[in-house]
Design an enzyme around this catalytic site. Structure first.
Site, PDB file in Angstrom:
ATOM      1  CG  ASP A 458      -2.209  -0.754   0.918  1.00  0.00           C
ATOM      2  OD1 ASP A 458      -2.761  -0.546  -0.179  1.00  0.00           O
ATOM      3  OD2 ASP A 458      -2.644  -1.552   1.760  1.00  0.00           O
ATOM      4  CB  CYS A 505       4.474  -7.296   6.820  1.00  0.00           C
ATOM      5  SG  CYS A 505       3.260  -5.993   6.845  1.00  0.00           S
TER       6      CYS A 505
HETATM    7  C1  PEP Z   1       0.714  -4.088   2.468  1.00  0.00           C
HETATM    8  O1  PEP Z   1      -0.037  -3.169   2.136  1.00  0.00           O
HETATM    9  O2  PEP Z   1       1.926  -4.139   2.162  1.00  0.00           O
HETATM   10  C2  PEP Z   1       0.201  -5.218   3.256  1.00  0.00           C
HETATM   11  C3  PEP Z   1       1.004  -6.142   3.722  1.00  0.00           C
HETATM   12  O3  PEP Z   1      -1.151  -5.265   3.416  1.00  0.00           O
HETATM   13  P1  PEP Z   1      -2.153  -5.815   2.284  1.00  0.00           P
HETATM   14  O4  PEP Z   1      -1.329  -6.318   1.141  1.00  0.00           O
HETATM   15  O5  PEP Z   1      -2.964  -6.858   2.957  1.00  0.00           O
HETATM   16  O6  PEP Z   1      -2.921  -4.581   1.963  1.00  0.00           O
HETATM   17 MG    MG Z   2      -1.983  -3.012   3.061  1.00  0.00          MG
END
Ligand code: PEP
Ligand code: MG
Length: 584
Positions: A458, A505
């Protein structure tokens, strides 16, 4: 040969299993006389099941979320009971000898034409409701006529429009070797699911469901995103060799599962896993991750047939914690909105920019009691594992005020449980860093949190002002872009100086090229799809911190993403040539 987007590395060969979606490819064959009664019966069963499901959904949503949110399901029941609706379907099955799904598709076409003539926004919204009811009915039709896969031999390559979370659950019992989707992106559902299971996958191959039939032989090359359908024998045997190399490499890497994650100079790293459910938690343990850095709880809601209540969530969280390495789990609160919608949370609310809109904690704030239920379930589950390490993490935090408010929610959840005489204990509370505004003000936010985890998927899309799922602009969403590297270096440095644990992450944590750069920036905690833990552990062992810092320094001199990418590809080639196959 068809080219799409490489979303999960590796090579797989198998038999195509095309999962049709009513809107893409309904059944076209005319029914035989002998088939009509059975088809009518399937439709009636599907209708009964959909109706029962809607009744439960209405009741549960009313008690868990609110009366207003539940009212939509009463409307859906009315649509389902509408005699005009059902009489048409029955007539088309009996008189026009159409399969039930084709009849539903035709009905949707009629409604679409009818509604196209109206300017009335309210009526237009009702078309969405009809569509929802038809999707629900079709879901039950598929489960009523459970696809017979017994004639297909060997590993299967799933070919579908987009792999939905509910389909992924249903696929749990089949040996899936590869995934090909018509839509999707590197960070879409299908990609996340494929990577978490270590299954090669290619997304964004337009029209593939028209050209591939169930039973065809398919090659999926998840390294560079291409797919071959019924290739000639020589091509097939070349890919068989690559497939064997991929499997051997995975097996060999998995042998390091019990080795600690350390760099060549002896610095210890935390390699955690991103999970969506219990299967992934088990995979995280099997792959040698030492904890779960991100449990995406929305999959629990997305795959639940109605709304999970506090007890159901509590049990689900306990099961996850129990199966996760060292009972170490970072539980992220509901991150819905953007590309993931829940029917009972404002689906009738149309947004021009869903990723910039009512998403994540913004939705949770609008439904305080619903949010509180999740927090209570998390705190109860954490209390069951006093020797584990359970943490709460909030997605999409943007401002200081929000994080203060979130802390208030956690306090209230503790208080509510105490009033019920349920013992809890304080657990670490952290934020995901996914919005540039939070990156810029990180120093002040740090005073309110125990840890930070960078959601780079994001963060990148918000930084670059480019929707990660929009194929026209997502070429801008590059983790190796100089702007992304700079913002990450600043945030990692700020957290390290404040001695607040920071993890990345997003997907880049598990990709060799970006892993090396993050290591050079001072990052020591990484959370990734379980399947990537062994290869990252391997590459970590080949490089010292000093070398990673030098690589970062050189990479920061480039002005173009392509230059950084070429430079990093050379570094990986030199450090660990065998891992190039797993890098995308
Ligand atoms: C991210 O945004 O990097 C994340 C780990 O969350 P998601 O991909 O679930 O939005
Ligand atoms: Mg995310």
């Amino acid at each position: 040969m068809r080219r799409g987007i490489a979303v999960s590395p590796g090579v797989a060969i198998g038999t195509a299993y095309v999962i049709h979606d009513i809107f893409v490819n309904p059944e076209t064959k005319r029914l035989e006389d002998s088939e009509i009664t059975a088809e009518l019966a399937s439709y009636e069963t599907a209708r009964d099941r959909a109706s029962a499901e809607l009744r439960t959904l209405e009741k549960k949503v009313e008690s868990q979320v609110g009366r207003n949110e539940a009212s939509i399901f009463a409307i859906h029941q009315q649509i389902l009971r509408d005699p005009a609706f059902t009489n048409k379907i029955r007539a088309w099955i009996c008189e026009d000898r159409m399969a039930a799904d084709a009849a539903l598709h035709r009905l949707l076409g009629e409604y679409t034409q009818l509604f196209a003539k109206t300017q009335d926004e309210y009526l237009k919204e009702r078309l969405n409701d009809v569509r929802d009811v038809i999707i629900r009915l079709c879901g039950h039709l598929v489960s009523t006529n459970q696809a017979d896969l017994s004639h297909l031999s060997g590993p299967l390559i799933v070919v579908t429009n987009d792999l939905l979370p509910s389909q992924a659950v249903a696929l749990g019992n089949i040996e899936v070797a590869g995934i090909v989707t018509q839509v999707g992106s590197q960070t879409g559902h299908a990609a996340i699911i494929a990577r978490s299971r270590g299954i090669p996958a290619v997304a964004g191959i337009k029209g593939v469901m028209r050209t591939v039939k169930t039973g065809d032989t398919i090659v999926v090359d998840g390294r560079d995103g291409h797919v071959e359908v019924n290739p000639p024998a020589e091509t097939l045997s070349a890919f068989r060799k690559l497939e064997r190399e991929f499997v051997d490499l995975k097996d060999k890497l998995a042998e390091n599962r019990d080795h600690p994650a350390v760099t060549a100079c002896g610095t210890s790293l935390h390699l955690h896993a991103n999970i969506n459910g219990v299967t992934d938690a088990k995979a995280a343990t099997a792959m040698g991750a030492t904890g779960v850095g991100l449990f995406r709880t929305e999959y629990l809601y997305l795959t639940h047939q109605d709304v999970p209540d506090e007890d159901e969530q509590f049990q689900a969280y306990c099961q996850i914690i129990e199966n996760s390495p060292q009972n170490h789990v970072t539980i992220r609160t509901l991150d819905i909105g953007g590309d993931k919608a829940l029917s009972y949370l404002g689906k009738d609310y149309h947004e021009a920019n869903p990723f910039m809109g009512w998403r994540s904690i913004r939705i949770s704030f609008s439904h305080p009691e619903f949010f509180n239920t999740q927090l209570r379930a998390i705190l109860r589950a954490a209390a069951e594992f006093p020797n584990g390490n359970v943490r709460i993490m909030f997605p999409m935090v943007t401002t200081f005020e929000e994080i203060r408010k979130l802390r208030g929610f956690v306090r209230k959840a503790h208080k509510d449980l105490a009033a019920r005489k349920i013992k809890t204990r304080d657990i670490p509370v952290g934020m995901m860093l996914e919005v540039p505004a939070a990156a810029i003000t990180i120093e002040s936010l740090l005073s309110q949190v125990d840890f930070v985890s960078v959601g780079s998927n994001d963060l990148i899309q918000y930084l670059m002002a480019a929707d990660r799922d929009n194929p026209k602009v997502n070429y801008l969403c590059q983790p190796l872009s100089p702007a992304v590297l700079r913002i990450l270096a600043q945030v990692i440095d700020a957290c390290n100086r404040a001695r607040k644990p920071i993890t990345v992450c997003g997907e880049m944590a598990g990709q060799p090229k970006t892993f090396l750069l993050l290591l050079g920036m001072g990052l020591r905690r990484f959370s990734m799809s379980p399947a990537f833990v062994p290869s990252i552990k391997q590459i970590a062992g080949q490089v010292s911190i000093n070398e990673a810092e030098q690589i970062l320094k050189s990479a920061m001199n480039f002005r173009e993403t392509a230059q950084v990418t070429r430079f990093m590809a050379r570094q990986i080639e030199q450090l660990a040539p065998s891992l190039a196959m797993l890098d995308i």
